[in-house]
Write a protein that holds these residues in place. Structure first.
Motif, PDB file in Angstrom:
ATOM      1  N   ARG A  95     -19.396 149.773  71.785  1.00  0.00           N
ATOM      2  CA  ARG A  95     -19.309 150.966  72.623  1.00  0.00           C
ATOM      3  C   ARG A  95     -17.996 151.703  72.381  1.00  0.00           C
ATOM      4  N   LYS A  96     -16.938 150.939  72.115  1.00  0.00           N
ATOM      5  CA  LYS A  96     -15.632 151.573  71.876  1.00  0.00           C
ATOM      6  C   LYS A  96     -15.684 152.452  70.633  1.00  0.00           C
ATOM      7  N   LEU A  97     -16.333 151.973  69.570  1.00  0.00           N
ATOM      8  CA  LEU A  97     -16.444 152.778  68.358  1.00  0.00           C
ATOM      9  C   LEU A  97     -17.316 154.004  68.603  1.00  0.00           C
ATOM     10  N   ILE A  98     -18.396 153.819  69.369  1.00  0.00           N
ATOM     11  CA  ILE A  98     -19.259 154.956  69.692  1.00  0.00           C
ATOM     12  C   ILE A  98     -18.469 156.022  70.440  1.00  0.00           C
ATOM     13  N   ASP A  99     -17.660 155.586  71.398  1.00  0.00           N
ATOM     14  CA  ASP A  99     -16.844 156.537  72.156  1.00  0.00           C
ATOM     15  C   ASP A  99     -15.897 157.295  71.238  1.00  0.00           C
ATOM     16  N   LYS A 100     -15.287 156.584  70.299  1.00  0.00           N
ATOM     17  CA  LYS A 100     -14.355 157.235  69.383  1.00  0.00           C
ATOM     18  C   LYS A 100     -15.069 158.229  68.476  1.00  0.00           C
ATOM     19  N   LEU A 101     -16.247 157.843  67.980  1.00  0.00           N
ATOM     20  CA  LEU A 101     -17.010 158.742  67.127  1.00  0.00           C
ATOM     21  C   LEU A 101     -17.457 159.977  67.878  1.00  0.00           C
ATOM     22  N   THR A 102     -17.930 159.753  69.100  1.00  0.00           N
ATOM     23  CA  THR A 102     -18.436 160.859  69.897  1.00  0.00           C
ATOM     24  C   THR A 102     -17.329 161.823  70.274  1.00  0.00           C
ATOM     25  N   ASN A 103     -16.193 161.284  70.667  1.00  0.00           N
ATOM     26  CA  ASN A 103     -15.119 162.128  71.184  1.00  0.00           C
ATOM     27  C   ASN A 103     -14.223 162.690  70.091  1.00  0.00           C
ATOM     28  N   ASN A 104     -14.104 161.977  68.968  1.00  0.00           N
ATOM     29  CA  ASN A 104     -13.132 162.380  67.967  1.00  0.00           C
ATOM     30  C   ASN A 104     -13.772 162.622  66.604  1.00  0.00           C
ATOM     31  N   GLY A 105     -14.225 161.534  65.960  1.00  0.00           N
ATOM     32  CA  GLY A 105     -14.692 161.664  64.591  1.00  0.00           C
ATOM     33  C   GLY A 105     -15.811 162.665  64.417  1.00  0.00           C
ATOM     34  N   LEU A 106     -16.788 162.663  65.324  1.00  0.00           N
ATOM     35  CA  LEU A 106     -17.872 163.621  65.221  1.00  0.00           C
ATOM     36  C   LEU A 106     -17.521 164.941  65.881  1.00  0.00           C
ATOM     37  N   ASN A 107     -16.425 164.972  66.603  1.00  0.00           N
ATOM     38  CA  ASN A 107     -15.883 166.201  67.168  1.00  0.00           C
ATOM     39  C   ASN A 107     -16.912 166.957  68.004  1.00  0.00           C
ATOM     40  N   PHE A 108     -17.634 166.237  68.864  1.00  0.00           N
ATOM     41  CA  PHE A 108     -18.612 166.905  69.717  1.00  0.00           C
ATOM     42  C   PHE A 108     -17.934 167.773  70.783  1.00  0.00           C
ATOM     43  N   ASP A 109     -16.806 167.310  71.290  1.00  0.00           N
ATOM     44  CA  ASP A 109     -16.121 168.014  72.379  1.00  0.00           C
ATOM     45  C   ASP A 109     -17.068 168.267  73.541  1.00  0.00           C
ATOM     46  N   MET A 110     -17.905 167.306  73.902  1.00  0.00           N
ATOM     47  CA  MET A 110     -18.924 167.645  74.885  1.00  0.00           C
ATOM     48  C   MET A 110     -19.063 166.656  76.024  1.00  0.00           C
ATOM     49  N   GLU A 111     -18.054 165.830  76.258  1.00  0.00           N
ATOM     50  CA  GLU A 111     -18.148 164.899  77.372  1.00  0.00           C
ATOM     51  C   GLU A 111     -18.412 165.631  78.685  1.00  0.00           C
ATOM     52  N   THR A 112     -17.549 166.566  79.036  1.00  0.00           N
ATOM     53  CA  THR A 112     -17.685 167.290  80.302  1.00  0.00           C
ATOM     54  C   THR A 112     -18.956 168.108  80.327  1.00  0.00           C
ATOM     55  N   ILE A 113     -19.257 168.775  79.214  1.00  0.00           N
ATOM     56  CA  ILE A 113     -20.462 169.610  79.124  1.00  0.00           C
ATOM     57  C   ILE A 113     -21.707 168.773  79.337  1.00  0.00           C
ATOM     58  N   ILE A 114     -21.772 167.624  78.656  1.00  0.00           N
ATOM     59  CA  ILE A 114     -22.933 166.752  78.764  1.00  0.00           C
ATOM     60  C   ILE A 114     -23.096 166.229  80.181  1.00  0.00           C
ATOM     61  N   LEU A 115     -22.007 165.750  80.753  1.00  0.00           N
ATOM     62  CA  LEU A 115     -22.088 165.182  82.095  1.00  0.00           C
ATOM     63  C   LEU A 115     -22.539 166.234  83.103  1.00  0.00           C
ATOM     64  N   GLN A 116     -22.009 167.437  82.999  1.00  0.00           N
ATOM     65  CA  GLN A 116     -22.423 168.503  83.922  1.00  0.00           C
ATOM     66  C   GLN A 116     -23.901 168.817  83.757  1.00  0.00           C
ATOM     67  N   ALA A 117     -24.329 169.010  82.508  1.00  0.00           N
ATOM     68  CA  ALA A 117     -25.730 169.350  82.255  1.00  0.00           C
ATOM     69  C   ALA A 117     -26.654 168.209  82.641  1.00  0.00           C
ATOM     70  N   SER A 118     -26.273 166.979  82.277  1.00  0.00           N
ATOM     71  CA  SER A 118     -27.132 165.823  82.546  1.00  0.00           C
ATOM     72  C   SER A 118     -27.292 165.566  84.032  1.00  0.00           C
ATOM     73  N   HIS A 119     -26.197 165.685  84.774  1.00  0.00           N
ATOM     74  CA  HIS A 119     -26.299 165.483  86.219  1.00  0.00           C
ATOM     75  C   HIS A 119     -27.175 166.560  86.859  1.00  0.00           C
ATOM     76  N   THR A 120     -27.115 167.767  86.326  1.00  0.00           N
ATOM     77  CA  THR A 120     -27.965 168.836  86.861  1.00  0.00           C
ATOM     78  C   THR A 120     -29.432 168.550  86.586  1.00  0.00           C
ATOM     79  N   ILE A 121     -29.740 168.109  85.355  1.00  0.00           N
ATOM     80  CA  ILE A 121     -31.134 167.756  85.038  1.00  0.00           C
ATOM     81  C   ILE A 121     -31.598 166.610  85.924  1.00  0.00           C
TER      82      ILE A 121
END
Length: 240
Positions: free
Chosen positions: A64-90
């Motif tokens: 999970r730690k590597l996934i977090d790093k890939l998601t937040n940095n290496g893959l440069n999604f920049d979407m933690e806040t965006i995803i959480l906001q959208a997902s909670h709304t859905i």
């Protein structure tokens, strides 16, 4: 063994685990030209450095730690806040579990899971994987890839009826803009997904998942439009 040679062997193990989703040491030994003692040592090193982790079946998967790093940095999604906001709304609109997943070799890996509010719901965990052809997210990602990429994935998969049906469905997914997993991954569970784009490329998919009694065929169009709306919202936020 040189440091470079050791690194290459360790990376080959990590790459294989990413491709297959999870593997035991014995399975790694069968697939790579490594002896058991070397494999155990390299797997232990990867685990100690949080690249992989052991699951309940004593197999190893990406940590999970590597996934977090890939998601937040290496893959440069920049979407933690965006995803959480959208997902909670859905979730508030549907009550169902929301998934974000990415393509990882021949698997779809869950990078974000927002549990639904119902007592009966899907119980996948972050970091778990599914074969592409069993996943609505897999369908909506590959449907928008080029024909050559689709063909390359088809060659990698077993020539089963499920795979043939999966690739036959991609044109319909492309036309509709969303995909459906109709109990293909798990009996009694259905999933509706749409792709997330960044810089003109699909980087992930967002999905609603729940029991077939609630995420039923009659609601596919409604749920499809819902995930498409929020996938556009996430996509637009990523472009800004």
């Amino acid at each position: 063994m040189s440091e470079v040679g050791t690194l290459k062997k360790g990376l080959s193990i990590l790459e294989l685990i990413i491709e297959k989703g999870s593997l035991s040491v014995s399975e790694i030994v069968e697939m790579l030209p490594l002896n058991k003692s070397t494999t155990y040592r390299l797997v232990s090193t990867l685990e100690q450095n949080n690249f992989i982790e052991k699951n309940a079946e004593n197999s190893y998967k990406v940590s999970r730690k590597l996934i977090d790093k890939l998601t937040n940095n290496g893959l440069n999604f920049d979407m933690e806040t965006i995803i959480l906001q959208a997902s909670h709304t859905i979730k508030e609109l549907t009550g169902e579990t929301i998934f974000i997943g990415i393509l990882s070799g021949e698997q779809i890996m869950a990078t974000h899971i927002i549990p639904g509010r119902f007592p009966t719901r899907t119980h996948y965990e972050k970091g778990e994987t599914l074969p592409i052809y069993q996943s609505a997210i897999g369908k909506c990602i590959l449907a928008f890839k080029s024909a050559s990429i689709q063909d390359s994935y088809k060659e990698k998969m077993n020539a089963s009826a499920d795979v043939e049906a999966f690739f036959g469905e991609l044109a319909r997914v492309f036309e509709a803009g969303y995909a459906v997993d109709d109990e293909q991954a798990e009996a009694g569970v259905r999933c509706v997904a749409a792709p997330i784009w960044k810089d003109g490329q699909i980087v992930a998919g967002i999905a609603i998942s729940g029991p077939s009694a609630r995420v039923c065929r009659e609601k596919d169009e409604e749920n499809g439009q819902l995930v498409k709306y929020f996938s556009r919202h996430i996509t637009e936020a990523l472009e800004n």
